[in-house]
Design an enzyme around this catalytic site. Structure first.
Site, mmCIF file in Angstrom:
data_model
loop_
_atom_site.group_PDB
_atom_site.id
_atom_site.type_symbol
_atom_site.label_atom_id
_atom_site.label_comp_id
_atom_site.label_asym_id
_atom_site.label_seq_id
_atom_site.Cartn_x
_atom_site.Cartn_y
_atom_site.Cartn_z
ATOM 1 C CG ASP A 167 -2.069 0.989 1.076
ATOM 2 O OD1 ASP A 167 -3.227 0.543 0.982
ATOM 3 O OD2 ASP A 167 -1.803 2.213 1.053
ATOM 4 C CG ASN B 104 -12.547 -0.237 3.137
ATOM 5 O OD1 ASN B 104 -12.933 -0.656 4.227
ATOM 6 N ND2 ASN B 104 -11.406 0.401 2.996
ATOM 7 C CB VAL C 136 -10.550 5.519 -1.869
ATOM 8 C CG1 VAL C 136 -9.955 6.626 -2.736
ATOM 9 C CG2 VAL C 136 -11.001 6.070 -0.520
ATOM 10 C CG HIS D 212 -8.511 -2.982 -2.701
ATOM 11 N ND1 HIS D 212 -9.342 -2.198 -3.468
ATOM 12 C CD2 HIS D 212 -8.315 -2.294 -1.554
ATOM 13 C CE1 HIS D 212 -9.627 -1.081 -2.815
ATOM 14 N NE2 HIS D 212 -9.024 -1.122 -1.644
ATOM 15 C CG HIS E 200 -7.087 -2.489 3.007
ATOM 16 N ND1 HIS E 200 -6.282 -1.388 2.831
ATOM 17 C CD2 HIS E 200 -8.244 -2.220 2.333
ATOM 18 C CE1 HIS E 200 -6.919 -0.484 2.095
ATOM 19 N NE2 HIS E 200 -8.113 -0.962 1.782
HETATM 20 P P1 AMP Z 1 -9.782 1.638 -0.210
HETATM 21 O O1 AMP Z 1 -10.174 2.774 0.684
HETATM 22 O O2 AMP Z 1 -10.124 0.311 0.395
HETATM 23 O O3 AMP Z 1 -10.273 1.810 -1.619
HETATM 24 O O4 AMP Z 1 -8.209 1.686 -0.196
HETATM 25 C C1 AMP Z 1 -7.418 2.030 -1.299
HETATM 26 C C2 AMP Z 1 -5.993 1.870 -0.872
HETATM 27 O O5 AMP Z 1 -5.191 1.918 -2.028
HETATM 28 C C3 AMP Z 1 -5.487 2.944 0.088
HETATM 29 O O6 AMP Z 1 -4.995 2.335 1.279
HETATM 30 C C4 AMP Z 1 -4.372 3.632 -0.706
HETATM 31 O O7 AMP Z 1 -3.294 4.011 0.110
HETATM 32 C C5 AMP Z 1 -3.984 2.567 -1.696
HETATM 33 N N1 AMP Z 1 -3.443 3.064 -2.945
HETATM 34 C C6 AMP Z 1 -3.962 4.008 -3.769
HETATM 35 N N2 AMP Z 1 -3.194 4.195 -4.851
HETATM 36 C C7 AMP Z 1 -2.150 3.325 -4.715
HETATM 37 C C8 AMP Z 1 -1.008 3.030 -5.505
HETATM 38 N N3 AMP Z 1 -0.766 3.666 -6.660
HETATM 39 N N4 AMP Z 1 -0.153 2.078 -5.056
HETATM 40 C C9 AMP Z 1 -0.377 1.445 -3.901
HETATM 41 N N5 AMP Z 1 -1.449 1.664 -3.114
HETATM 42 C C10 AMP Z 1 -2.313 2.608 -3.511
#
Ligand code: AMP
Ligand code: ZN
Length: 117
Positions: free
Chosen positions: A30, A86, A94, A99, A101
């Site tokens: 992440d 999420n 987001v 995915h 975590h």
């Molecule tokens: P979510 O809120 O579950 O959609 O989490 C998205 C996650 O993706 C967040 O923890 C971000 O820090 C991570 N993220 C976003 N862009 C990237 C990227 N380019 N490389 C690695 N992680 C990312």
């Protein structure tokens, strides 16, 4: 979906720290880890939520997630771990590419989830 950041990483168009790969999934570090070793388990194919993931991918997802979790614990990044997903914006999603975590945890690390304000 060509605007998707995870699809771009999977396609090699954007850099990402991929630490393990299986037939259908990658484990990506992440970019904004909540704990050292925070990784995302991401299907190589673009799906939006858990609902879209084919049922028969479940076994590979479980095997892959366990293998990544074991390697994080072997590296002493945690003594326990959370697996969190999420799904859709109200739940905090987001990036609209499904995915999990995987977050290594240690006693007293100060991380808290699911607190209600
Ligand atoms: P979510 O809120 O579950 O959609 O989490 C998205 C996650 O993706 C967040 O923890 C971000 O820090 C991570 N993220 C976003 N862009 C990237 C990227 N380019 N490389 C690695 N992680 C990312
Ligand atoms: Zn995608």
């Amino acid at each position: 979906m060509n605007s998707c950041i995870f699809c771009k990483i999977i396609a090699g168009e954007v850099k990402g720290e991929v630490i393990r790969v299986s037939d259908r999934f990658i484990a990506l570090k992440d970019a904004h880890p909540v704990a050292p070793g925070h990784v995302l388990i991401i299907p190589k194919q673009h799906f939006v939520t858990l609902f879209d993931l084919p049922d028969n991918w479940g076994s590979e997802l479980l095997t892959f997630t366990k293998a990544v979790a074991s390697s994080l614990l072997d590296k002493k990044l945690g003594d326990g771990f959370n697996v969190i997903m999420n799904n859709l914006e109200p739940a905090g999603q987001v990036v609209p590419h499904a995915h999990l975590h995987l977050i290594p945890r240690k006693d007293g690390d100060g991380i808290r989830f699911f607190t209600k304000v």
